[in-house]
Design a protein around this motif. Sequence first.
Motif, PDB file in Angstrom:
ATOM      1  N   ALA A 260      25.694 -47.415 -50.595  1.00 23.61           N
ATOM      2  CA  ALA A 260      25.274 -46.694 -51.794  1.00 23.61           C
ATOM      3  C   ALA A 260      25.217 -45.203 -51.528  1.00 23.61           C
ATOM      4  N   VAL A 261      25.295 -44.441 -52.607  1.00 25.30           N
ATOM      5  CA  VAL A 261      24.999 -43.016 -52.534  1.00 25.30           C
ATOM      6  C   VAL A 261      23.502 -42.898 -52.736  1.00 25.30           C
ATOM      7  N   ILE A 262      22.860 -42.208 -51.819  1.00 20.31           N
ATOM      8  CA  ILE A 262      21.414 -42.032 -51.914  1.00 20.31           C
ATOM      9  C   ILE A 262      21.092 -40.576 -52.216  1.00 20.31           C
ATOM     10  N   CYS A 263      19.986 -40.381 -52.896  1.00 17.71           N
ATOM     11  CA  CYS A 263      19.492 -39.048 -53.198  1.00 17.71           C
ATOM     12  C   CYS A 263      17.975 -39.151 -53.291  1.00 17.71           C
ATOM     13  N   SER A 264      17.333 -38.044 -53.548  1.00 19.50           N
ATOM     14  CA  SER A 264      15.882 -38.102 -53.679  1.00 19.50           C
ATOM     15  C   SER A 264      15.417 -37.227 -54.817  1.00 19.50           C
ATOM     16  N   ALA A 265      14.221 -37.534 -55.257  1.00 21.11           N
ATOM     17  CA  ALA A 265      13.573 -36.764 -56.313  1.00 21.11           C
ATOM     18  C   ALA A 265      12.154 -36.460 -55.868  1.00 21.11           C
ATOM     19  N   LEU A 266      11.647 -35.342 -56.312  1.00 25.26           N
ATOM     20  CA  LEU A 266      10.243 -35.015 -56.101  1.00 25.26           C
ATOM     21  C   LEU A 266       9.522 -35.353 -57.391  1.00 25.26           C
ATOM     22  N   VAL A 267       8.553 -36.248 -57.270  1.00 23.04           N
ATOM     23  CA  VAL A 267       7.789 -36.699 -58.428  1.00 23.04           C
ATOM     24  C   VAL A 267       6.336 -36.309 -58.210  1.00 23.04           C
ATOM     25  N   ASN A 268       5.903 -35.318 -58.959  1.00 20.85           N
ATOM     26  CA  ASN A 268       4.547 -34.792 -58.786  1.00 20.85           C
ATOM     27  C   ASN A 268       4.268 -34.454 -57.326  1.00 20.85           C
ATOM     28  N   GLY A 269       5.277 -33.915 -56.654  1.00 20.89           N
ATOM     29  CA  GLY A 269       5.139 -33.499 -55.268  1.00 20.89           C
ATOM     30  C   GLY A 269       5.441 -34.564 -54.234  1.00 20.89           C
ATOM     31  N   PHE A 270       5.673 -35.792 -54.657  1.00 21.72           N
ATOM     32  CA  PHE A 270       5.964 -36.880 -53.730  1.00 21.72           C
ATOM     33  C   PHE A 270       7.445 -37.215 -53.780  1.00 21.72           C
ATOM     34  N   GLN A 271       8.026 -37.517 -52.609  1.00 23.80           N
ATOM     35  CA  GLN A 271       9.442 -37.836 -52.534  1.00 23.80           C
ATOM     36  C   GLN A 271       9.681 -39.291 -52.918  1.00 23.80           C
ATOM     37  N   VAL A 272      10.657 -39.496 -53.801  1.00 24.55           N
ATOM     38  CA  VAL A 272      11.085 -40.831 -54.203  1.00 24.55           C
ATOM     39  C   VAL A 272      12.564 -40.948 -53.853  1.00 24.55           C
ATOM     40  N   HIS A 273      12.923 -42.028 -53.174  1.00 24.04           N
ATOM     41  CA  HIS A 273      14.316 -42.265 -52.806  1.00 24.04           C
ATOM     42  C   HIS A 273      15.009 -43.041 -53.917  1.00 24.04           C
ATOM     43  N   CYS A 274      16.229 -42.605 -54.225  1.00 24.02           N
ATOM     44  CA  CYS A 274      17.032 -43.234 -55.270  1.00 24.02           C
ATOM     45  C   CYS A 274      18.406 -43.558 -54.702  1.00 24.02           C
ATOM     46  N   CYS A 275      19.039 -44.577 -55.250  1.00 23.23           N
ATOM     47  CA  CYS A 275      20.413 -44.855 -54.838  1.00 23.23           C
ATOM     48  C   CYS A 275      21.157 -45.580 -55.943  1.00 23.23           C
ATOM     49  N   ILE A 276      22.464 -45.382 -55.916  1.00 26.61           N
ATOM     50  CA  ILE A 276      23.371 -46.141 -56.776  1.00 26.61           C
ATOM     51  C   ILE A 276      24.377 -46.808 -55.861  1.00 26.61           C
ATOM     52  N   GLN A 277      24.492 -48.105 -55.993  1.00 23.89           N
ATOM     53  CA  GLN A 277      25.356 -48.876 -55.116  1.00 23.89           C
ATOM     54  C   GLN A 277      26.826 -48.567 -55.392  1.00 23.89           C
ATOM     55  N   GLY A 278      27.619 -48.631 -54.337  1.00 29.17           N
ATOM     56  CA  GLY A 278      29.043 -48.360 -54.454  1.00 29.17           C
ATOM     57  C   GLY A 278      29.731 -49.234 -55.476  1.00 29.17           C
ATOM     58  N   LYS A 279      29.354 -50.505 -55.545  1.00 25.41           N
ATOM     59  CA  LYS A 279      29.988 -51.408 -56.509  1.00 25.41           C
ATOM     60  C   LYS A 279      29.671 -50.985 -57.939  1.00 25.41           C
ATOM     61  N   VAL A 280      28.504 -50.395 -58.167  1.00 22.49           N
ATOM     62  CA  VAL A 280      28.143 -49.920 -59.507  1.00 22.49           C
ATOM     63  C   VAL A 280      28.948 -48.661 -59.840  1.00 22.49           C
ATOM     64  N   ILE A 281      29.097 -47.775 -58.859  1.00 28.24           N
ATOM     65  CA  ILE A 281      29.920 -46.579 -59.062  1.00 28.24           C
ATOM     66  C   ILE A 281      31.333 -46.984 -59.454  1.00 28.24           C
ATOM     67  N   ASN A 282      31.897 -47.936 -58.725  1.00 31.63           N
ATOM     68  CA  ASN A 282      33.259 -48.384 -59.030  1.00 31.63           C
ATOM     69  C   ASN A 282      33.340 -49.022 -60.419  1.00 31.63           C
ATOM     70  N   ALA A 283      32.358 -49.805 -60.785  1.00 31.33           N
ATOM     71  CA  ALA A 283      32.373 -50.468 -62.089  1.00 31.33           C
ATOM     72  C   ALA A 283      32.238 -49.474 -63.241  1.00 31.33           C
ATOM     73  N   ARG A 284      31.469 -48.430 -63.030  1.00 34.75           N
ATOM     74  CA  ARG A 284      31.197 -47.483 -64.120  1.00 34.75           C
ATOM     75  C   ARG A 284      32.163 -46.308 -64.192  1.00 34.75           C
ATOM     76  N   PHE A 285      32.561 -45.782 -63.030  1.00 32.19           N
ATOM     77  CA  PHE A 285      33.201 -44.472 -63.025  1.00 32.19           C
ATOM     78  C   PHE A 285      34.605 -44.420 -62.446  1.00 32.19           C
ATOM     79  N   GLY A 286      35.075 -45.461 -61.841  1.00 28.15           N
ATOM     80  CA  GLY A 286      36.395 -45.418 -61.232  1.00 28.15           C
ATOM     81  C   GLY A 286      36.359 -46.018 -59.855  1.00 28.15           C
ATOM     82  N   PHE A 287      37.495 -46.018 -59.214  1.00 33.86           N
ATOM     83  CA  PHE A 287      37.595 -46.691 -57.921  1.00 33.86           C
ATOM     84  C   PHE A 287      37.443 -45.714 -56.765  1.00 33.86           C
ATOM     85  N   ALA A 288      36.558 -46.054 -55.855  1.00 32.77           N
ATOM     86  CA  ALA A 288      36.368 -45.290 -54.621  1.00 32.77           C
ATOM     87  C   ALA A 288      36.396 -46.265 -53.455  1.00 32.77           C
ATOM     88  N   GLU A 289      36.876 -45.777 -52.314  1.00 32.89           N
ATOM     89  CA  GLU A 289      36.897 -46.584 -51.094  1.00 32.89           C
ATOM     90  C   GLU A 289      36.135 -45.907 -49.966  1.00 32.89           C
TER      91      GLU A 289
END
Length: 85
Positions: free
Chosen positions: A19-48
């Motif tokens: 997955a592609v991971i990123c983070s957000a600061l929520v009221n000063g606290f770090q939250v980890h986020c990710c979108i799985q590669g299979k979801v990226i491929n299904a939604r936006f195009g093909f990546a390898e």
Amino acid sequence: MNQSIIFTDNEEWDPIRNAVICSALVNGFQVHCCIQGKVINARFGFAERPEQFIELFRQYRWDLEDEFEQMILNEEFDNDGWVVI
């Protein structure tokens, strides 16, 4: 945009989560986020290769951040405390 949620520009490919991971600061606290590669491929195009997944993430960043933000507000965290698309 919710000012208490700020996304950072530190996306990277996580080979363990496949997955592609990123983070957000929520009221000063770090939250980890990710979108799985299979979801990226299904939604936006093909990546390898990690750089292709990251490029697609960057192209659709604003939409993904909106989705992550809504999930954070709805407290849709997985068992590890991550927000996962």
